[in-house]
Design a protein around this motif. Structure first.
Motif, short mmCIF file in Angstrom:
data_model
loop_
_atom_site.label_atom_id
_atom_site.label_comp_id
_atom_site.label_asym_id
_atom_site.label_seq_id
_atom_site.Cartn_x
_atom_site.Cartn_y
_atom_site.Cartn_z
N UNK A 16 0.83 -1.21 0.00
CA UNK A 16 0.00 0.00 0.00
C UNK A 16 0.87 1.26 0.00
N UNK A 17 1.95 1.23 0.74
CA UNK A 17 2.87 2.38 0.76
C UNK A 17 3.47 2.60 -0.62
N UNK A 22 4.11 5.86 -5.39
CA UNK A 22 4.43 5.84 -6.80
C UNK A 22 3.26 6.08 -7.73
N UNK A 23 2.03 5.76 -7.31
CA UNK A 23 0.93 5.77 -8.28
C UNK A 23 -0.31 6.54 -7.88
N UNK A 24 -0.58 6.72 -6.61
CA UNK A 24 -1.84 7.33 -6.20
C UNK A 24 -2.02 8.69 -6.90
N UNK A 32 13.17 7.65 -8.79
CA UNK A 32 13.35 6.59 -7.79
C UNK A 32 14.84 6.31 -7.66
N UNK A 33 15.31 6.22 -6.43
CA UNK A 33 16.67 5.79 -6.14
C UNK A 33 16.58 4.72 -5.05
N UNK A 114 18.13 -1.91 3.35
CA UNK A 114 17.46 -1.70 2.07
C UNK A 114 16.71 -0.37 2.17
N UNK A 115 16.91 0.48 1.17
CA UNK A 115 16.32 1.81 1.19
C UNK A 115 15.72 2.11 -0.18
N UNK A 116 14.48 2.55 -0.19
CA UNK A 116 13.82 3.04 -1.41
C UNK A 116 13.60 4.53 -1.22
N UNK A 117 13.90 5.30 -2.26
CA UNK A 117 13.75 6.76 -2.21
C UNK A 117 12.85 7.18 -3.38
#
Length: 187
Positions: A16-17, A22-24, A32-33, A114-117
């Motif tokens: 959901x996050x 990314x899409x809502x 994205x990094x 692990x990191x999503x930006x």
């Protein structure tokens, strides 16, 4: 000044996050990094960054509640530029955010995570007021140190948050962005 906000995440799945970031409301992510995780796996395109983080936590037992408390499954950190820093390009901001993240989460002061930006400029409340959006980053840090399998919470204490906020400020000043002065005012 850069604004840094630290939020605890407790959901067992980041699906959901990921959708929200990314899409809502359409394709809202500007860029994205990541650190230690791919946006999509080359071997399995269905294995996205959020599913990879969920799998890491599950495999290492860090998705389980502890002592009756919901498990802290990830940290959500927001870093936003000062609204007066309109001259900062997306590429400059990405470099700033990646440098900040590497200091703490890529074999850094907190560990190896692990990191999503995900980068946005669509601040809903500002847009509703007829103002421009502000460049900001949503940083999702999985709770499992890849080297030790330990959870992030023992390392993520107030003194570390203070260090992270100070470094965001110092790094902003070194790049010509606005930051907090010693009197607490934005300069």
């Amino acid at each position: 000044m850069p604004y840094v906000k630290h939020i605890n995440g407790h959901s067992k799945s980041l699906q959901a996050a990921a959708y929200y970031f990314e899409h809502k409301g359409g394709e809202r992510a500007l860029a994205f990094d990541s650190i230690n995780v791919a946006h999509h796996s080359l071997l399995d395109p269905e294995m996205t960054w959020d599913k990879t983080m969920d799998k890491t936590r599950e495999e290492r037992g860090n998705n389980k509640d502890v002592n009756g408390q919901r498990a802290l499954t990830y940290k959500h950190i927001m870093i936003s530029l000062d609204e007066r820093d309109k001259q900062v390009t997306l590429d400059q901001f990405r470099d700033y955010v990646r440098t900040w993240c590497e200091r703490y989460f890529d074999h850094g002061k907190i560990g190896n995570y692990q990191v999503a930006i995900i980068y946005h400029n669509d601040n809903a409340s500002r847009l509703e007021q007829g103002k421009e959006g502000i460049l900001h980053a949503h940083i999702i840090v999985n709770n499992t140190d890849l080297d030790t399998n330990r959870r992030i919470s023992p390392r993520y204490k107030q003194h570390m948050i203070d260090d992270m906020n100070k470094f965001a400020n110092d790094l902003a000043l070194s790049r010509g962005f606005r930051a907090f002065a010693e009197n607490g005012e934005s300069m």
